[in-house]
Design a protein around this motif. Structure first.
Motif, PDB file in Angstrom:
ATOM      1  N   ALA A 102      -9.507  25.730 -37.047  1.00  0.00           N
ATOM      2  CA  ALA A 102      -9.356  24.925 -35.831  1.00  0.00           C
ATOM      3  C   ALA A 102     -10.174  23.640 -35.916  1.00  0.00           C
ATOM      4  CB  ALA A 102      -9.770  25.747 -34.609  1.00  0.00           C
ATOM      5  N   LEU A 103     -11.399  23.722 -36.435  1.00  0.00           N
ATOM      6  CA  LEU A 103     -12.232  22.524 -36.585  1.00  0.00           C
ATOM      7  C   LEU A 103     -11.623  21.525 -37.566  1.00  0.00           C
ATOM      8  CD1 LEU A 103     -15.803  24.091 -36.609  1.00  0.00           C
ATOM      9  CD2 LEU A 103     -14.917  22.453 -34.955  1.00  0.00           C
ATOM     10  N   VAL A 104     -11.113  22.036 -38.680  1.00  0.00           N
ATOM     11  CA  VAL A 104     -10.481  21.147 -39.665  1.00  0.00           C
ATOM     12  C   VAL A 104      -9.237  20.505 -39.062  1.00  0.00           C
ATOM     13  CG1 VAL A 104      -9.319  21.064 -41.909  1.00  0.00           C
ATOM     14  CG2 VAL A 104     -11.450  22.345 -41.657  1.00  0.00           C
ATOM     15  N   LEU A 105      -8.443  21.265 -38.327  1.00  0.00           N
ATOM     16  CA  LEU A 105      -7.253  20.702 -37.671  1.00  0.00           C
ATOM     17  C   LEU A 105      -7.635  19.647 -36.636  1.00  0.00           C
ATOM     18  CD1 LEU A 105      -4.956  23.837 -37.268  1.00  0.00           C
ATOM     19  CD2 LEU A 105      -4.645  21.885 -38.814  1.00  0.00           C
ATOM     20  N   LEU A 106      -8.707  19.889 -35.904  1.00  0.00           N
ATOM     21  CA  LEU A 106      -9.180  18.900 -34.938  1.00  0.00           C
ATOM     22  C   LEU A 106      -9.587  17.609 -35.639  1.00  0.00           C
ATOM     23  CD1 LEU A 106      -9.950  18.178 -32.014  1.00  0.00           C
ATOM     24  CD2 LEU A 106     -12.214  19.127 -32.502  1.00  0.00           C
ATOM     25  N   LEU A 107     -10.328  17.725 -36.726  1.00  0.00           N
ATOM     26  CA  LEU A 107     -10.706  16.541 -37.505  1.00  0.00           C
ATOM     27  C   LEU A 107      -9.468  15.809 -38.017  1.00  0.00           C
ATOM     28  CD1 LEU A 107     -13.684  17.904 -39.640  1.00  0.00           C
ATOM     29  CD2 LEU A 107     -13.789  16.197 -37.813  1.00  0.00           C
ATOM     30  N   LEU A 108      -8.503  16.561 -38.482  1.00  0.00           N
ATOM     31  CA  LEU A 108      -7.272  15.986 -39.012  1.00  0.00           C
ATOM     32  C   LEU A 108      -6.512  15.223 -37.921  1.00  0.00           C
ATOM     33  CD1 LEU A 108      -5.134  17.353 -41.674  1.00  0.00           C
ATOM     34  CD2 LEU A 108      -3.936  17.016 -39.547  1.00  0.00           C
ATOM     35  N   ILE A 109      -6.397  15.817 -36.746  1.00  0.00           N
ATOM     36  CA  ILE A 109      -5.688  15.162 -35.637  1.00  0.00           C
ATOM     37  C   ILE A 109      -6.401  13.875 -35.235  1.00  0.00           C
ATOM     38  CG2 ILE A 109      -5.109  15.392 -33.174  1.00  0.00           C
ATOM     39  CD1 ILE A 109      -4.576  18.415 -33.828  1.00  0.00           C
ATOM     40  N   ILE A 110      -7.723  13.918 -35.133  1.00  0.00           N
ATOM     41  CA  ILE A 110      -8.483  12.720 -34.788  1.00  0.00           C
ATOM     42  C   ILE A 110      -8.286  11.642 -35.846  1.00  0.00           C
ATOM     43  CG2 ILE A 110     -10.827  11.783 -34.544  1.00  0.00           C
ATOM     44  CD1 ILE A 110     -11.562  14.540 -33.262  1.00  0.00           C
ATOM     45  N   TYR A 111      -8.344  12.028 -37.108  1.00  0.00           N
ATOM     46  CA  TYR A 111      -8.179  11.100 -38.226  1.00  0.00           C
ATOM     47  C   TYR A 111      -6.825  10.381 -38.152  1.00  0.00           C
ATOM     48  CZ  TYR A 111      -8.180   9.643 -43.175  1.00  0.00           C
ATOM     49  OH  TYR A 111      -8.130   8.930 -44.343  1.00  0.00           O
ATOM     50  N   VAL A 112      -5.764  11.147 -37.908  1.00  0.00           N
ATOM     51  CA  VAL A 112      -4.421  10.561 -37.865  1.00  0.00           C
ATOM     52  C   VAL A 112      -4.220   9.744 -36.590  1.00  0.00           C
ATOM     53  CG1 VAL A 112      -1.949  11.113 -37.725  1.00  0.00           C
ATOM     54  CG2 VAL A 112      -3.403  12.300 -39.373  1.00  0.00           C
ATOM     55  N   ARG A 113      -4.541  10.303 -35.449  1.00  0.00           N
ATOM     56  CA  ARG A 113      -4.301   9.624 -34.165  1.00  0.00           C
ATOM     57  C   ARG A 113      -5.098   8.329 -34.052  1.00  0.00           C
ATOM     58  NH1 ARG A 113      -0.992  12.129 -30.018  1.00  0.00           N
ATOM     59  NH2 ARG A 113      -0.115  13.851 -31.181  1.00  0.00           N
ATOM     60  N   ALA A 114      -6.308   8.320 -34.585  1.00  0.00           N
ATOM     61  CA  ALA A 114      -7.142   7.122 -34.501  1.00  0.00           C
ATOM     62  C   ALA A 114      -6.884   6.152 -35.652  1.00  0.00           C
ATOM     63  CB  ALA A 114      -8.616   7.519 -34.470  1.00  0.00           C
ATOM     64  N   GLY A 115      -6.029   6.536 -36.605  1.00  0.00           N
ATOM     65  CA  GLY A 115      -5.735   5.650 -37.732  1.00  0.00           C
ATOM     66  C   GLY A 115      -6.944   5.373 -38.595  1.00  0.00           C
ATOM     67  N   LEU A 116      -7.723   6.400 -38.864  1.00  0.00           N
ATOM     68  CA  LEU A 116      -8.982   6.238 -39.595  1.00  0.00           C
ATOM     69  C   LEU A 116      -8.799   6.380 -41.112  1.00  0.00           C
ATOM     70  CD1 LEU A 116     -11.258   8.286 -37.176  1.00  0.00           C
ATOM     71  CD2 LEU A 116     -10.935   5.801 -37.276  1.00  0.00           C
ATOM     72  N   TYR A 117      -7.689   5.911 -41.635  1.00  0.00           N
ATOM     73  CA  TYR A 117      -7.376   6.061 -43.048  1.00  0.00           C
ATOM     74  C   TYR A 117      -8.403   5.394 -43.957  1.00  0.00           C
ATOM     75  CZ  TYR A 117      -2.952   7.665 -41.236  1.00  0.00           C
ATOM     76  OH  TYR A 117      -2.007   8.368 -40.570  1.00  0.00           O
ATOM     77  N   HIS A 118      -9.079   4.395 -43.440  1.00  0.00           N
ATOM     78  CA  HIS A 118     -10.091   3.691 -44.230  1.00  0.00           C
ATOM     79  C   HIS A 118     -11.387   4.504 -44.371  1.00  0.00           C
ATOM     80  CE1 HIS A 118     -10.528   2.635 -40.013  1.00  0.00           C
ATOM     81  NE2 HIS A 118     -11.805   2.407 -40.248  1.00  0.00           N
ATOM     82  N   LEU A 119     -11.533   5.581 -43.590  1.00  0.00           N
ATOM     83  CA  LEU A 119     -12.734   6.420 -43.670  1.00  0.00           C
ATOM     84  C   LEU A 119     -12.512   7.569 -44.641  1.00  0.00           C
ATOM     85  CD1 LEU A 119     -13.757   6.594 -39.908  1.00  0.00           C
ATOM     86  CD2 LEU A 119     -14.483   4.969 -41.662  1.00  0.00           C
ATOM     87  N   ASN A 120     -12.040   7.250 -45.816  1.00  0.00           N
ATOM     88  CA  ASN A 120     -11.671   8.251 -46.809  1.00  0.00           C
ATOM     89  C   ASN A 120     -12.822   8.432 -47.802  1.00  0.00           C
ATOM     90  OD1 ASN A 120     -10.558   9.542 -49.109  1.00  0.00           O
ATOM     91  ND2 ASN A 120      -8.512   8.844 -48.534  1.00  0.00           N
ATOM     92  N   PRO A 121     -13.498   9.581 -47.770  1.00  0.00           N
ATOM     93  CA  PRO A 121     -14.633   9.779 -48.677  1.00  0.00           C
ATOM     94  C   PRO A 121     -14.232   9.801 -50.150  1.00  0.00           C
ATOM     95  CG  PRO A 121     -14.190  11.783 -47.428  1.00  0.00           C
ATOM     96  CD  PRO A 121     -13.305  10.727 -46.872  1.00  0.00           C
ATOM     97  N   THR A 122     -13.007  10.186 -50.444  1.00  0.00           N
ATOM     98  CA  THR A 122     -12.553  10.189 -51.840  1.00  0.00           C
ATOM     99  C   THR A 122     -12.489   8.769 -52.377  1.00  0.00           C
ATOM    100  OG1 THR A 122     -11.306  12.211 -51.401  1.00  0.00           O
ATOM    101  CG2 THR A 122     -10.772  11.015 -53.418  1.00  0.00           C
ATOM    102  N   LEU A 123     -12.073   7.821 -51.549  1.00  0.00           N
ATOM    103  CA  LEU A 123     -12.076   6.420 -51.976  1.00  0.00           C
ATOM    104  C   LEU A 123     -13.507   5.950 -52.249  1.00  0.00           C
ATOM    105  CD1 LEU A 123      -9.392   4.830 -49.622  1.00  0.00           C
ATOM    106  CD2 LEU A 123      -9.211   5.225 -52.084  1.00  0.00           C
TER     107      LEU A 123
END
Length: 173
Positions: A102-123
């Motif tokens: 549930a926590l990972v899904l919440l993080l995922l939803i926030i990431y997508v909805r807020a358009g936080l694609y630039h906050l990618n730790p792998t990059l």
């Protein structure tokens, strides 16, 4: 963010978290952990494909008036990984596994909805830095770049991933 670009950035952003949880839960999850780890490796291949595709986009100049490092935003996002990892590490009951998911899904939803694609730790791991660039027009753009320095005042050639997120690539990855 559409298609392969959005999927690749999303998958690669969460790959380190999922890989860590899969390793921590390897004895309990068995083959599921191995499947998650394989998916994490596939996300790295997808990220490579994304960078190749983005390299083919037309560059657009940004006339910078001010540039500020924003890597702390990536670190803050990555810090949100701590809670699911701690829950996974210190608990073996099914309720904790559900809470972790549930926590990972919440993080995922926030990431997508807020358009936080630039906050990618792998990059960040592969050498990209995050900059907040204010253009002479006043528009703010988040720029991912491998460069150690972007000019405070000057032209920055970027490829846009979204309305306010761009990436600076020198040649093909």
């Amino acid at each position: 963010m559409k298609g392969i670009v959005g999927a690749g950035l999303l998958a690669s952003a969460f790959a380190p978290l999922l890989a860590l949880i899969a390793v921590l839960k390897l004895p309990a999850l068995g083959w599921v952990s191995w499947a998650i780890l394989a998916g994490c490796l596939l996300s790295l291949v997808l990220l490579w494909l994304v960078l190749r595709r983005v390299a083919g986009l037309q560059t657009r100049p940004v006339e910078s008036a001010e540039v500020r490092r924003a890597d702390e935003s990536v670190l803050a996002f990555t810090s949100s990984y701590v809670v699911p990892v701690v829950v996974a590490l210190f608990s073996d009951d099914p309720a904790s596994l559900v809470a972790t998911i549930a926590l990972v899904l919440l993080l995922l939803i926030i990431y997508v909805r807020a358009g936080l694609y630039h906050l990618n730790p792998t990059l960040a791991v592969i050498g990209f830095r995050l900059y907040e660039v204010t253009a002479t027009s006043g528009a703010a753009t988040m720029v991912l770049s491998r460069s150690r320095h972007l000019p405070q005042q000057g032209v920055i050639e970027c490829r846009y991933l979204g309305d306010d997120v761009a990436i600076q690539l020198k040649g093909r990855p």
